[in-house]
Design a protein around this motif. Sequence first.
Motif, PDB file in Angstrom:
ATOM      1  N   HIS A   1       0.826  -1.221   0.000  1.00  0.00           N
ATOM      2  CA  HIS A   1       0.000   0.000   0.000  1.00  0.00           C
ATOM      3  C   HIS A   1       0.855   1.264   0.000  1.00  0.00           C
ATOM      4  CE1 HIS A   1      -3.928  -1.809   1.876  1.00  0.00           C
ATOM      5  NE2 HIS A   1      -3.443  -2.547   0.914  1.00  0.00           N
ATOM      6  N   CYS A   2       2.116   1.096   0.383  1.00  0.00           N
ATOM      7  CA  CYS A   2       2.990   2.248   0.628  1.00  0.00           C
ATOM      8  C   CYS A   2       3.105   3.177  -0.577  1.00  0.00           C
ATOM      9  CB  CYS A   2       4.373   1.736   1.011  1.00  0.00           C
ATOM     10  SG  CYS A   2       5.594   3.024   1.209  1.00  0.00           S
ATOM     11  N   ILE A   3       2.971   4.483  -0.314  1.00  0.00           N
ATOM     12  CA  ILE A   3       3.136   5.462  -1.388  1.00  0.00           C
ATOM     13  C   ILE A   3       4.472   6.210  -1.275  1.00  0.00           C
ATOM     14  CG2 ILE A   3       0.657   5.758  -1.829  1.00  0.00           C
ATOM     15  CD1 ILE A   3       0.786   8.348  -0.149  1.00  0.00           C
ATOM     16  N   ARG A   4       5.380   5.685  -0.447  1.00  0.00           N
ATOM     17  CA  ARG A   4       6.748   6.214  -0.334  1.00  0.00           C
ATOM     18  C   ARG A   4       6.768   7.689   0.055  1.00  0.00           C
ATOM     19  NH1 ARG A   4       6.707   1.389  -1.417  1.00  0.00           N
ATOM     20  NH2 ARG A   4       7.617   0.429  -3.275  1.00  0.00           N
ATOM     21  N   CYS A   5       5.933   8.030   1.036  1.00  0.00           N
ATOM     22  CA  CYS A   5       5.895   9.433   1.435  1.00  0.00           C
ATOM     23  C   CYS A   5       6.992   9.742   2.437  1.00  0.00           C
ATOM     24  CB  CYS A   5       4.546   9.760   2.058  1.00  0.00           C
ATOM     25  SG  CYS A   5       4.338   9.023   3.679  1.00  0.00           S
ATOM     26  N   SER A   6       7.500   8.708   3.096  1.00  0.00           N
ATOM     27  CA  SER A   6       8.567   8.803   4.099  1.00  0.00           C
ATOM     28  C   SER A   6       8.135   9.369   5.451  1.00  0.00           C
ATOM     29  CB  SER A   6       9.794   9.564   3.576  1.00  0.00           C
ATOM     30  OG  SER A   6       9.521  10.931   3.465  1.00  0.00           O
ATOM     31  N   ALA A   7       6.849   9.528   5.669  1.00  0.00           N
ATOM     32  CA  ALA A   7       6.395  10.022   6.983  1.00  0.00           C
ATOM     33  C   ALA A   7       6.835   9.073   8.094  1.00  0.00           C
ATOM     34  CB  ALA A   7       4.876  10.169   6.995  1.00  0.00           C
ATOM     35  N   CYS A   8       6.819   7.783   7.814  1.00  0.00           N
ATOM     36  CA  CYS A   8       7.190   6.822   8.863  1.00  0.00           C
ATOM     37  C   CYS A   8       8.671   6.940   9.229  1.00  0.00           C
ATOM     38  CB  CYS A   8       6.829   5.393   8.468  1.00  0.00           C
ATOM     39  SG  CYS A   8       7.563   4.800   6.937  1.00  0.00           S
ATOM     40  N   LEU A   9       9.499   7.285   8.257  1.00  0.00           N
ATOM     41  CA  LEU A   9      10.920   7.471   8.570  1.00  0.00           C
ATOM     42  C   LEU A   9      11.101   8.657   9.499  1.00  0.00           C
ATOM     43  CD1 LEU A   9      11.038   5.850   5.835  1.00  0.00           C
ATOM     44  CD2 LEU A   9      13.072   7.170   5.288  1.00  0.00           C
TER      45      LEU A   9
ATOM     46  N   PRO B   1      11.021   2.325   8.955  1.00  0.00           N
ATOM     47  CA  PRO B   1      10.033   1.303   9.321  1.00  0.00           C
ATOM     48  C   PRO B   1       9.467   0.556   8.110  1.00  0.00           C
ATOM     49  CG  PRO B   1       9.615   3.340  10.520  1.00  0.00           C
ATOM     50  CD  PRO B   1      10.708   3.649   9.551  1.00  0.00           C
ATOM     51  N   ILE B   2       9.103   1.282   7.072  1.00  0.00           N
ATOM     52  CA  ILE B   2       8.516   0.559   5.937  1.00  0.00           C
ATOM     53  C   ILE B   2       9.579  -0.270   5.228  1.00  0.00           C
ATOM     54  CG2 ILE B   2       8.747   2.446   4.230  1.00  0.00           C
ATOM     55  CD1 ILE B   2       5.894  -0.193   4.550  1.00  0.00           C
ATOM     56  N   GLY B   3      10.820   0.215   5.239  1.00  0.00           N
ATOM     57  CA  GLY B   3      11.904  -0.566   4.652  1.00  0.00           C
ATOM     58  C   GLY B   3      12.112  -1.877   5.382  1.00  0.00           C
TER      59      GLY B   3
ATOM     60  N   ALA C   1       1.537   7.823  11.760  1.00  0.00           N
ATOM     61  CA  ALA C   1       1.908   8.809  10.738  1.00  0.00           C
ATOM     62  C   ALA C   1       1.504   8.384   9.338  1.00  0.00           C
ATOM     63  CB  ALA C   1       3.421   9.046  10.782  1.00  0.00           C
ATOM     64  N   CYS C   2       1.375   7.097   9.100  1.00  0.00           N
ATOM     65  CA  CYS C   2       1.209   6.611   7.726  1.00  0.00           C
ATOM     66  C   CYS C   2      -0.103   7.087   7.091  1.00  0.00           C
ATOM     67  CB  CYS C   2       1.261   5.090   7.701  1.00  0.00           C
ATOM     68  SG  CYS C   2       1.026   4.425   6.044  1.00  0.00           S
ATOM     69  N   PRO C   3      -0.012   7.769   5.937  1.00  0.00           N
ATOM     70  CA  PRO C   3      -1.216   8.320   5.323  1.00  0.00           C
ATOM     71  C   PRO C   3      -2.158   7.250   4.774  1.00  0.00           C
ATOM     72  CG  PRO C   3       0.657   8.608   3.862  1.00  0.00           C
ATOM     73  CD  PRO C   3       1.204   8.107   5.163  1.00  0.00           C
ATOM     74  N   VAL C   4      -1.656   6.029   4.567  1.00  0.00           N
ATOM     75  CA  VAL C   4      -2.555   4.978   4.095  1.00  0.00           C
ATOM     76  C   VAL C   4      -2.754   3.899   5.164  1.00  0.00           C
ATOM     77  CG1 VAL C   4      -2.289   5.361   1.633  1.00  0.00           C
ATOM     78  CG2 VAL C   4      -0.620   3.946   2.809  1.00  0.00           C
ATOM     79  N   LYS C   5      -2.433   4.279   6.402  1.00  0.00           N
ATOM     80  CA  LYS C   5      -2.729   3.448   7.573  1.00  0.00           C
ATOM     81  C   LYS C   5      -2.155   2.036   7.499  1.00  0.00           C
ATOM     82  CE  LYS C   5      -6.707   5.728   9.616  1.00  0.00           C
ATOM     83  NZ  LYS C   5      -8.067   5.679  10.058  1.00  0.00           N
ATOM     84  N   ILE C   6      -0.909   1.932   7.090  1.00  0.00           N
ATOM     85  CA  ILE C   6      -0.265   0.616   7.132  1.00  0.00           C
ATOM     86  C   ILE C   6       0.136   0.347   8.584  1.00  0.00           C
ATOM     87  CG2 ILE C   6       1.655  -0.790   6.288  1.00  0.00           C
ATOM     88  CD1 ILE C   6       1.745   0.987   3.813  1.00  0.00           C
ATOM     89  N   ASP C   7      -0.331  -0.779   9.120  1.00  0.00           N
ATOM     90  CA  ASP C   7      -0.041  -1.112  10.515  1.00  0.00           C
ATOM     91  C   ASP C   7       1.349  -1.744  10.578  1.00  0.00           C
ATOM     92  OD1 ASP C   7       0.106  -1.962  13.103  1.00  0.00           O
ATOM     93  OD2 ASP C   7      -1.773  -3.095  13.095  1.00  0.00           O
TER      94      ASP C   7
HETATM   95  S1  SF4 Z   1       4.295   6.427   6.070  1.00  0.00           S
HETATM   96 FE1  SF4 Z   1       3.178   4.777   5.016  1.00  0.00          FE
HETATM   97  S2  SF4 Z   1       3.036   5.435   2.899  1.00  0.00           S
HETATM   98 FE2  SF4 Z   1       4.571   6.727   3.861  1.00  0.00          FE
HETATM   99  S3  SF4 Z   1       6.532   5.714   3.417  1.00  0.00           S
HETATM  100 FE3  SF4 Z   1       5.849   4.964   5.415  1.00  0.00          FE
HETATM  101  S4  SF4 Z   1       4.653   3.126   4.964  1.00  0.00           S
HETATM  102 FE4  SF4 Z   1       4.892   4.236   3.040  1.00  0.00          FE
END
Ligand code: SF4
Lengths: 500, 254
Positions: free
Chosen positions: A325-333, A354-356, A389-395
């Motif tokens: 689902h990730c849109i690579r926004c980097s908010a989680c980083l 985190p998403i990495g 933080a994740c805009p698409v709510k990835i848990d």
């Molecule tokens: S916050 Fe969500 S959408 Fe953005 S990079 Fe991280 S996992 Fe991907």
Amino acid sequence: MTALGMPVVPPRGSGNLRGVKKFPDAARQELSNPQLRRNIGKATHTIRAKRLNVTGELPDWEQLRDAGAAIKADVLNRLPELLIRLEEAVTARGGVVHWAADAAEANAIVTELIRRTGSDEVLKVKSMATQEIGLNEHLEAQGIAAYETDLAELIVQLGHDKPSHILVPAIHRNRAEIREIFLREMPGVDPELDDNPRHLAAAARKFLRHKFMTVPVAVSGANFGIAETGTLAVVESEGNGRMCLTLPQTLITVMGIEKLLPTFRDLEVFLQLLPRSSTGERMNPYTSMWTGVTPGDGPQEFHLVLLDNGRTAALADEIGREALHCIRCSACLNVCPVYERTGGHAYGSTYPGPIGAVLSPQLAGMDQPDDPNSSLPFASSLCGACYDACPVKIDIPSLLVELRHQKVEHARFGPEAAAMKAASLAMSSSRRWTAAQKAAGLGRVLAGKKGKITSLPGPLAGWTDARDMPAPPKRTFRQWWASDEGRAALAEAREEGQQR
Amino acid sequence: MRIALFATCLGDTMFPEAVSATALLLARLGHDVVFPERQTCCGQMHVNTGYQPDALPLVENYVEAFDDSSIDAIVAPSGSCVGSVRHQHGIVASRYGSASLCGRVDTVKAKTYELSEFLVDVLGVTDVGAYFPHRVTYHPTCHSLRMLRVGEKPLQLLRAVREIDLVELPQADSCCGFGGTFAIKNAETSTAMLADKLTDVAATGAEYCSAGDSSCLMHIGGGLTRLRTGTRTIHLAEILASVEPAVAPKGVPA
Ligand code: SF4
């Protein structure tokens, strides 16, 4: 099953999806770099605050996140169908679609397409997909020079370095370091250049402008691909991407197959979610969209390379599907306390943070016992800031826990598993548990008169390298509860309660 | 109300004061407090480290200990253990357990509360009549904050404490770096996170750093004593159970 009756195992991804060291070892190195800690800490805190500001001002932010998550779930549930629609739409508008199973195939396709233009130079628009497949390294080996046009990407490229952030690849550098890199590596740079950010940007612009005017082919990624219309979209801050998307004769876009959106209208949701989450801006300065080719306007030849590279394998898995689902926004980083200390290089892969930690093992696998990727799911304190933080709510925390489970299931039985089994056995009956508590009381011997343990043996030494461990108290709670003293204290409290 | 204490494995063994304070506080508020002796551990460490099947006996044991219709509520002085009961027991039960276990997990978890949410949401009290004449700062802990969403509840309770000098912790919502086995597996990163938390605690000039989770306090406290800062850690329950000596000679039990 195929016609031959063999099960189809989707291929794992290759390219820059795996480091050489396990996370704790790679992190050790990064943690000891004070400049990096300062640079990253400062940058992430700034973006964090900006993001909270602009997401807080939208009354429907939570609904937007739900909408984003729902659209992504829909895309992944009918990915094959949507991909075919995209291919048809792109082809109908004069583009050419290529399918690449892995990094090697994608690199070969792009190289061949560049060769056909007769150029040995190519412009690059910042793109995670081409980082992932290691396109620049591949092109260099083939004698083709690739020029990154995103300022931060250019800094990383000239510094012979690796990006350490999805959105701000040079986040680990400050301007003094950037000035040095430019002076050393940028052809024709003014030797008097100082470290004023405006002057640095101007130097880069001068260098790039010449390339924009002379190089006939560009390679981009895509933030979104619209199945309905065949439209590709790139969002950026500097406008250099727009130059590459309009000036060259030939444009080649490499897009991960999960970047689809079903309809043009869906963009409305993501063009709100993405900039606010990534740069903390209400809108990104430049949004470029292109659909096939238009005679007399922009590139006259357009190729779209659809990249699998482990995505089908991830899709086949419940956890992997959610990670896509990730849109690579980097908010989680930017909110991650682990990333904040170690930076992106410790994660080894193109996708840090985190998403990495979820994506890299999903795309490239972590089946071998010593795979550095197998340490990534453990590189988190599970604090949950990324999920918020994740805009698409990835848990992400739950996905990490699931990946840990997968890793353990495939691991050989070792001391850790034995300890966990023993703990499970001891804790599944209160009789055995109280016996174990008595044994824990031995900790008081370790602690001695100090009343605290300052050095633990074996794998636990990591704790006492920096922290004391309190000595177990003389009496456990259940002993206090059963004692006369405990009974009396409780009776007294009860009495007080009745008087209140 | 008939309230069952969930002491948690760490609370029972290492931090009995936090659990006895919880017991005394609830009794003082007029409730019937019981301790089902069969209880041991929620299994969070097993799940979070990747050993889901090994957590099954612990989930079963938790259900056996607390599935009792005479109990109105189960209260634990630990946000992360309650988080595990709420979010992980169902997963473990549905993957490895029987259908009847799943049903019982649902029944039990619906009655399980973290102390501050129980006091504020269920009992509807924010002033528990406590007295604590000290400078205190509060670390909200990640699982209470983000898994349970206890929000302001612990602070509401603390603000009502007599004579307390409550000081805000800078960057309170950032993780202290404990994370269970993370503190061992990634000891150096964990330590780097702890170092920043200790700096923030020091900036408050507090005598006590409080929290609703003994595990995070063990980590923070381990750093504080190592550095000999003079600041001590204390569980929220212990502050809430403290009363003015003149009113009741017995304060927090040793
Ligand atoms: S916050 Fe969500 S959408 Fe953005 S990079 Fe991280 S996992 Fe991907």
